[in-house]
Design a protein around this motif. Structure first.
Motif, short mmCIF file in Angstrom:
data_model
loop_
_atom_site.label_atom_id
_atom_site.label_comp_id
_atom_site.label_asym_id
_atom_site.label_seq_id
_atom_site.Cartn_x
_atom_site.Cartn_y
_atom_site.Cartn_z
N PRO A 186 3.10 -35.46 49.05
CA PRO A 186 4.51 -35.60 48.70
C PRO A 186 4.79 -36.65 47.63
CG PRO A 186 4.04 -36.74 50.75
CD PRO A 186 2.78 -36.02 50.38
N PHE A 187 3.75 -37.35 47.17
CA PHE A 187 3.96 -38.45 46.23
C PHE A 187 4.33 -37.94 44.84
CE2 PHE A 187 0.75 -40.08 49.26
CZ PHE A 187 1.46 -41.16 49.76
N ASP A 188 5.26 -38.67 44.20
CA ASP A 188 5.54 -38.46 42.78
C ASP A 188 4.63 -39.40 41.99
OD1 ASP A 188 7.67 -36.66 43.22
OD2 ASP A 188 8.99 -38.35 43.66
N TRP A 189 4.03 -38.91 40.93
CA TRP A 189 3.12 -39.77 40.19
C TRP A 189 3.10 -39.43 38.70
CZ3 TRP A 189 -1.35 -37.82 37.78
CH2 TRP A 189 -1.71 -36.52 38.12
N SER A 190 2.70 -40.43 37.93
CA SER A 190 2.52 -40.24 36.49
C SER A 190 1.27 -41.00 36.07
CB SER A 190 3.73 -40.73 35.70
OG SER A 190 3.85 -42.15 35.79
N TYR A 191 0.60 -40.49 35.07
CA TYR A 191 -0.62 -41.11 34.55
C TYR A 191 -0.49 -41.12 33.03
CZ TYR A 191 -5.68 -41.83 33.84
OH TYR A 191 -6.93 -42.31 33.47
N VAL A 192 -0.44 -42.30 32.44
CA VAL A 192 -0.20 -42.42 31.00
C VAL A 192 -1.33 -43.21 30.36
CG1 VAL A 192 1.37 -43.25 29.22
CG2 VAL A 192 2.29 -42.38 31.38
N GLU A 193 -1.96 -42.64 29.35
CA GLU A 193 -2.97 -43.35 28.58
C GLU A 193 -2.23 -44.27 27.60
OE1 GLU A 193 -6.18 -42.02 25.32
OE2 GLU A 193 -6.50 -41.12 27.29
N VAL A 194 -2.39 -45.57 27.76
CA VAL A 194 -1.61 -46.52 26.98
C VAL A 194 -2.38 -47.12 25.80
CG1 VAL A 194 -0.06 -47.12 28.87
CG2 VAL A 194 -2.20 -48.40 28.59
N ASP A 195 -3.68 -46.97 25.77
CA ASP A 195 -4.49 -47.39 24.63
C ASP A 195 -5.72 -46.50 24.59
OD1 ASP A 195 -6.07 -48.70 22.68
OD2 ASP A 195 -5.09 -50.61 23.11
N PRO A 196 -5.93 -45.75 23.51
CA PRO A 196 -7.01 -44.75 23.51
C PRO A 196 -8.40 -45.31 23.24
CG PRO A 196 -5.86 -44.71 21.42
CD PRO A 196 -5.11 -45.67 22.30
N ASP A 197 -8.51 -46.54 22.75
CA ASP A 197 -9.82 -47.00 22.31
C ASP A 197 -9.92 -48.52 22.41
OD1 ASP A 197 -12.34 -47.21 21.19
OD2 ASP A 197 -11.69 -46.79 19.14
N VAL A 198 -10.59 -49.00 23.46
CA VAL A 198 -10.78 -50.44 23.65
C VAL A 198 -12.26 -50.72 23.96
CG1 VAL A 198 -8.43 -50.89 24.45
CG2 VAL A 198 -10.20 -50.26 26.10
N TYR A 199 -12.65 -51.99 23.84
CA TYR A 199 -14.00 -52.42 24.20
C TYR A 199 -15.07 -51.55 23.55
CZ TYR A 199 -11.01 -54.60 27.68
OH TYR A 199 -10.00 -55.29 28.29
N ASP A 200 -14.89 -51.27 22.25
CA ASP A 200 -15.82 -50.37 21.56
C ASP A 200 -17.25 -50.90 21.54
OD1 ASP A 200 -14.33 -52.23 19.69
OD2 ASP A 200 -15.95 -51.60 18.37
N GLU A 201 -17.43 -52.22 21.68
CA GLU A 201 -18.78 -52.78 21.70
C GLU A 201 -19.59 -52.28 22.90
OE1 GLU A 201 -16.25 -55.69 24.05
OE2 GLU A 201 -16.03 -54.53 22.18
N LEU B 6 -7.41 -47.10 28.15
CA LEU B 6 -6.65 -47.80 29.18
C LEU B 6 -5.52 -46.89 29.65
CD1 LEU B 6 -6.35 -51.37 27.61
CD2 LEU B 6 -7.95 -50.60 29.37
N ALA B 7 -5.27 -46.90 30.95
CA ALA B 7 -4.24 -46.02 31.51
C ALA B 7 -3.45 -46.73 32.60
CB ALA B 7 -4.90 -44.76 32.08
N VAL B 8 -2.23 -46.28 32.79
CA VAL B 8 -1.37 -46.79 33.86
C VAL B 8 -1.02 -45.64 34.78
CG1 VAL B 8 0.83 -47.85 34.45
CG2 VAL B 8 -0.41 -48.63 32.43
N LEU B 9 -1.37 -45.81 36.05
CA LEU B 9 -1.02 -44.83 37.08
C LEU B 9 0.13 -45.39 37.91
CD1 LEU B 9 -1.52 -42.35 38.97
CD2 LEU B 9 -3.13 -43.83 40.22
N THR B 10 1.19 -44.60 38.05
CA THR B 10 2.32 -44.97 38.91
C THR B 10 2.49 -43.90 39.98
OG1 THR B 10 3.42 -46.01 37.01
CG2 THR B 10 4.75 -45.61 38.97
N VAL B 11 2.52 -44.34 41.23
CA VAL B 11 2.68 -43.41 42.36
C VAL B 11 3.85 -43.90 43.21
CG1 VAL B 11 1.57 -42.31 44.33
CG2 VAL B 11 0.19 -43.05 42.38
N GLN B 12 4.71 -42.98 43.62
CA GLN B 12 5.86 -43.37 44.44
C GLN B 12 5.97 -42.45 45.66
OE1 GLN B 12 9.37 -44.31 42.32
NE2 GLN B 12 10.54 -44.80 44.15
N ARG B 13 6.19 -43.09 46.83
CA ARG B 13 6.43 -42.33 48.05
C ARG B 13 7.92 -41.98 48.12
NH1 ARG B 13 4.20 -41.58 53.13
NH2 ARG B 13 2.43 -42.92 52.65
N PRO B 14 8.25 -40.76 48.44
CA PRO B 14 9.68 -40.42 48.58
C PRO B 14 10.37 -41.27 49.62
CG PRO B 14 8.31 -38.45 48.55
CD PRO B 14 7.38 -39.61 48.67
#
Length: 311
Positions: free
Chosen positions: A271-286, A301-309
């Motif tokens: 039942p959870f509402d969620w979103s997954y957003v890639e906020v930076d496509p290329d980090v720590y290339d070394e 890098l990504a941010v996951l947000t999950v919400q319980r109704p």
């Protein structure tokens, strides 16, 4: 290391107008290698850049506070060094491990701390449901949870980690932020040793593949094993209307994101509402030059947000 003395040191640094934005280890190394940067010349050099310093650089009061806190090493003849670093975030100071963070129990603070806190703040600003109880999972310095609790003065803050050194510094940082009466730091593997539900869970768990197995860095299988475990533990403890903000890195392999795939698999049909957003496509290339990431296209890098109704 004496908690009260270290808290006094943070207070003194604040009174002296100290501020420092902590950079990545790669940038830190590059800047310190520059001509003229071998020795600290000011507070930022001592407590930010973790450079050795000679007698006379610090006021006697600050030097005495370092001695009392047990964070001063070295001799007048060979030079001194601080065993802790202090960073600024959202108008507050946070004590954490000195550079380089090679110890297994090092307490890390860096650009991802800023990014994760920014993401959590953005979510908090748009929340309509009350926030009475906050948990910071794998809290490290406690910066993310402390920032959230500072914005919600009615909320209790619980900071959890398996690193005892992190818990100690998180307590000190919470006290420095004026939250000692409503913030606790508790040893717990995920949320196994913590009771109750939470209105807001925040986490910036380790997400790298780290051959050294450092607690602040090693994200387990594929680097995303621990973030997935954090997500699973957190969403099952959210109060009605409660939410999770999880900031993580993920190694992209052949154009596919294994962290997102795991998130979709575990949250499908719930039942959870969620979103997954890639906020930076290329980090720590070394890291792409290391055996651990020989098959990765990039690290994102990504941010996951999950919400319980609410009901």
């Amino acid at each position: 290391m004496t908690d009260g003395a270290l808290l006094d040191l943070l207070t003194l640094l604040a009174e002296n107008g100290y501020e420092f934005v902590t950079v990545t280890p790669e940038t830190h190394s590059r800047v310190n290698r520059r001509v003229g940067n071998a020795w600290a010349q000011d507070l930022r050099g001592v407590f930010g850049w973790s450079r050795p310093f000679r007698p006379g650089i610090l006021p006697e009061r600050l030097l005495g506070a370092m001695e009392a806190a047990g964070v001063l090493e070295g001799t007048p003849s060979e030079g001194f060094r601080s065993t802790v670093r202090v960073s600024s975030l959202d108008g507050r100071l946070y004590v954490h491990s000195a550079f380089p963070t090679l110890a297994a129990d090092a307490v890390f603070f860096g650009p991802d701390t800023f990014r994760a806190t920014t993401a959590a703040l953005a979510h908090l600003e748009h929340r309509r449901n009350p926030v009475r109880r906050i948990v910071d999972i794998g809290c490290g310095s406690g910066a993310i949870g402390i920032t959230m609790a500072a914005r919600r003065p009615e909320a209790e803050l619980v900071m959890v980690d398996i690193n005892d050194r992190a818990l100690r510094l998180a307590r000190i940082n919470a006290a420095a932020a004026g939250l000692a009466d409503r913030a606790t730091a508790q040893r717990s593997d995920l949320l196994n040793d913590v009771d109750g539900e939470f209105d807001l869970a925040v986490s910036n768990p380790p997400f790298m593949i780290d051959p050294l197995g450092r607690r602040y860095r090693d994200g387990g299988v594929g680097g995303h094993g621990l973030p997935v475990k954090v997500m699973h533990a957190a969403v099952n403890r959210l109060a009605p209307g409660g939410s999770l903000v999880l900031f993580s890195g993920t190694g992209i392999v052949d154009g596919e994101d294994p962290l997102r795939a795991q998130v979709e698999n575990q949250l499908a049909g719930t039942p959870f509402d969620w979103s997954y957003v890639e906020v930076d496509p290329d980090v720590y290339d070394e890291e792409l030059d290391t055996p651990a990431y020989q098959h990765a296209d990039r690290i994102a890098l990504a941010v996951l947000t999950v919400q319980r109704p609410v009901s």
